[in-house]
Design a protein around this motif. Structure first.
Motif, PDB file in Angstrom:
ATOM      1  N   PHE A 156      68.630 -34.043  80.089  1.00 62.13           N
ATOM      2  CA  PHE A 156      67.757 -33.353  79.353  1.00 62.13           C
ATOM      3  C   PHE A 156      67.900 -33.177  77.595  1.00 62.13           C
ATOM      4  O   PHE A 156      68.846 -33.135  77.242  1.00 62.13           O
ATOM      5  N   TYR A 198      66.044 -31.815  74.727  1.00 64.66           N
ATOM      6  CA  TYR A 198      65.219 -30.746  73.717  1.00 64.66           C
ATOM      7  C   TYR A 198      64.725 -30.647  72.350  1.00 64.66           C
ATOM      8  O   TYR A 198      65.950 -30.928  71.716  1.00 64.66           O
ATOM      9  N   GLN A 236      64.091 -27.484  69.496  1.00 68.77           N
ATOM     10  CA  GLN A 236      64.012 -26.088  69.163  1.00 68.77           C
ATOM     11  C   GLN A 236      63.965 -26.141  67.729  1.00 68.77           C
ATOM     12  O   GLN A 236      64.142 -26.015  66.662  1.00 68.77           O
ATOM     13  N   PRO A 246      62.626 -23.731  73.868  1.00 68.65           N
ATOM     14  CA  PRO A 246      63.321 -25.558  73.569  1.00 68.65           C
ATOM     15  C   PRO A 246      62.044 -25.962  74.083  1.00 68.65           C
ATOM     16  O   PRO A 246      60.777 -25.346  75.221  1.00 68.65           O
ATOM     17  N   PHE A 271      60.394 -29.197  75.512  1.00 64.05           N
ATOM     18  CA  PHE A 271      61.337 -30.219  76.549  1.00 64.05           C
ATOM     19  C   PHE A 271      60.567 -32.238  75.477  1.00 64.05           C
ATOM     20  O   PHE A 271      59.872 -32.210  75.439  1.00 64.05           O
ATOM     21  N   LEU A 307      68.593 -30.083  71.598  1.00 60.35           N
ATOM     22  CA  LEU A 307      70.168 -30.029  72.426  1.00 60.35           C
ATOM     23  C   LEU A 307      69.724 -30.602  73.494  1.00 60.35           C
ATOM     24  O   LEU A 307      68.024 -31.572  74.023  1.00 60.35           O
ATOM     25  N   ARG A 317      68.738 -26.164  86.531  1.00 56.76           N
ATOM     26  CA  ARG A 317      69.557 -25.554  86.188  1.00 56.76           C
ATOM     27  C   ARG A 317      70.706 -26.139  85.773  1.00 56.76           C
ATOM     28  O   ARG A 317      71.151 -26.964  85.890  1.00 56.76           O
ATOM     29  N   LEU A 318      70.274 -25.685  84.446  1.00 56.94           N
ATOM     30  CA  LEU A 318      70.559 -26.470  83.467  1.00 56.94           C
ATOM     31  C   LEU A 318      71.251 -25.572  82.376  1.00 56.94           C
ATOM     32  O   LEU A 318      72.024 -24.650  82.325  1.00 56.94           O
ATOM     33  N   PHE A 327      74.125 -26.503  78.657  1.00 48.31           N
ATOM     34  CA  PHE A 327      73.360 -26.974  77.703  1.00 48.31           C
ATOM     35  C   PHE A 327      74.522 -27.129  76.392  1.00 48.31           C
ATOM     36  O   PHE A 327      75.500 -26.799  76.394  1.00 48.31           O
ATOM     37  N   GLY A 328      74.943 -28.212  75.459  1.00 51.84           N
ATOM     38  CA  GLY A 328      75.717 -28.516  74.531  1.00 51.84           C
ATOM     39  C   GLY A 328      75.015 -27.673  72.894  1.00 51.84           C
ATOM     40  O   GLY A 328      74.726 -26.579  73.088  1.00 51.84           O
ATOM     41  N   GLU A 329      76.218 -27.434  72.249  1.00 53.82           N
ATOM     42  CA  GLU A 329      75.727 -26.108  71.023  1.00 53.82           C
ATOM     43  C   GLU A 329      74.309 -26.981  70.711  1.00 53.82           C
ATOM     44  O   GLU A 329      74.448 -25.973  69.657  1.00 53.82           O
ATOM     45  N   GLY A 330      73.883 -28.001  70.439  1.00 58.10           N
ATOM     46  CA  GLY A 330      72.952 -28.195  69.831  1.00 58.10           C
ATOM     47  C   GLY A 330      73.129 -29.230  68.446  1.00 58.10           C
ATOM     48  O   GLY A 330      74.627 -28.937  67.883  1.00 58.10           O
TER      49      GLY A 330
END
Lengths: 112, 112
Positions: free
Chosen positions: A34, A36, A38, A44, A46, A87, A99-100, A102-105
């Motif tokens: 995914f 996103y 933000q 966030p 989509f 993200l 259920r996700l 996430f990376g740090e962005g």
């Protein structure tokens, strides 16, 4: 345990200067990648979900691609309004929703 | 796409107190997800809330600290109990479907 790593942490571009953001992942089995956007003080937004290597999706100046180990978010001729944190996340799909993890962005700044 | 609202949008609380965050969705959904975003960091899943059953918590999160209610298919609450400054974060709820995942605007919590 699923792991998601994004690079670079921050990126500054001039308006019109195309570039790519990277998201590498380690999962026991990809169930959805995914992307996103933000903006500060907001939840966030989509953008895309990718499922299989070779898949590509586009939205305006953004194109997301997927390989077996990483995903790229390509930004073509960015504008200042594209400035945001991007993200990526990998998803474990449930019966209703995912259920996700996430990376740090990547914090993108586009200067006029 | 789902429209998600959260209350309060922000709050400042004293340590040792509790705060209940509400999440309202404009359509019926089976699963709702609660995330935490600590300052300068990415999102971490706290728990998954199903209507009519106990919430499922991720590693590192416990029911005594983050009790969740899910009384119907459009509403959920997350309580942050016995707060400390380390609980200062943005708390977000999220809903599916599984090929997308939408987020609310978040509740910004500051604990003094």
């Amino acid at each position: 345990e699923d792991q998601v790593t994004q690079s670079p942490e921050a990126l500054r571009l001039q308006e019109g200067e195309s570039s790519s953001l990277n998201c590498s992942y380690t999962v026991s089995g990809l169930r959805g990648l995914f992307w996103y956007r933000q903006d500060p003080g907001k939840g966030p937004e989509f953008l895309f979900t990718l499922y299989s290597a070779g898949e590509e999706k586009e939205k305006e100046r953004l194109k997301a691609t997927l390989t077996k180990k990483e995903s790229f978010l390509h930004i073509t001729a960015p504008k200042p309004e594209d400035s945001a944190t991007y993200l990526c996340a990998v998803g474990v799909q449930e019966t209703s929703g995912s259920r996700l993890t996430f990376g740090e962005g990547t914090q993108l700044t586009v200067n006029p | 796409s789902a429209v998600i609202s959260q209350k309060p949008s922000r709050d400042i609380c004293q340590r040792g107190t509790s705060l209940t965050i509400q999440c309202q969705v404009d359509s019926q959904v089976t699963m709702m997800f609660w995330y935490r975003q600590q300052p300068g960091q990415s999102l971490t899943l706290i728990a998954t809330a199903n209507q009519g059953s106990e919430a499922t918590y991720e590693s590192g999160f416990v029911i005594d600290k983050f009790p969740i209610s899910r009384p119907n298919l459009t509403f959920s609450t997350l309580t942050v109990s016995n707060m400390s400054p380390e609980d200062s974060s943005i708390y977000l709820c999220s809903v599916g479907p599984s090929d997308t995942q939408y987020f609310g605007p978040g509740t910004r919590l500051t604990v003094l």
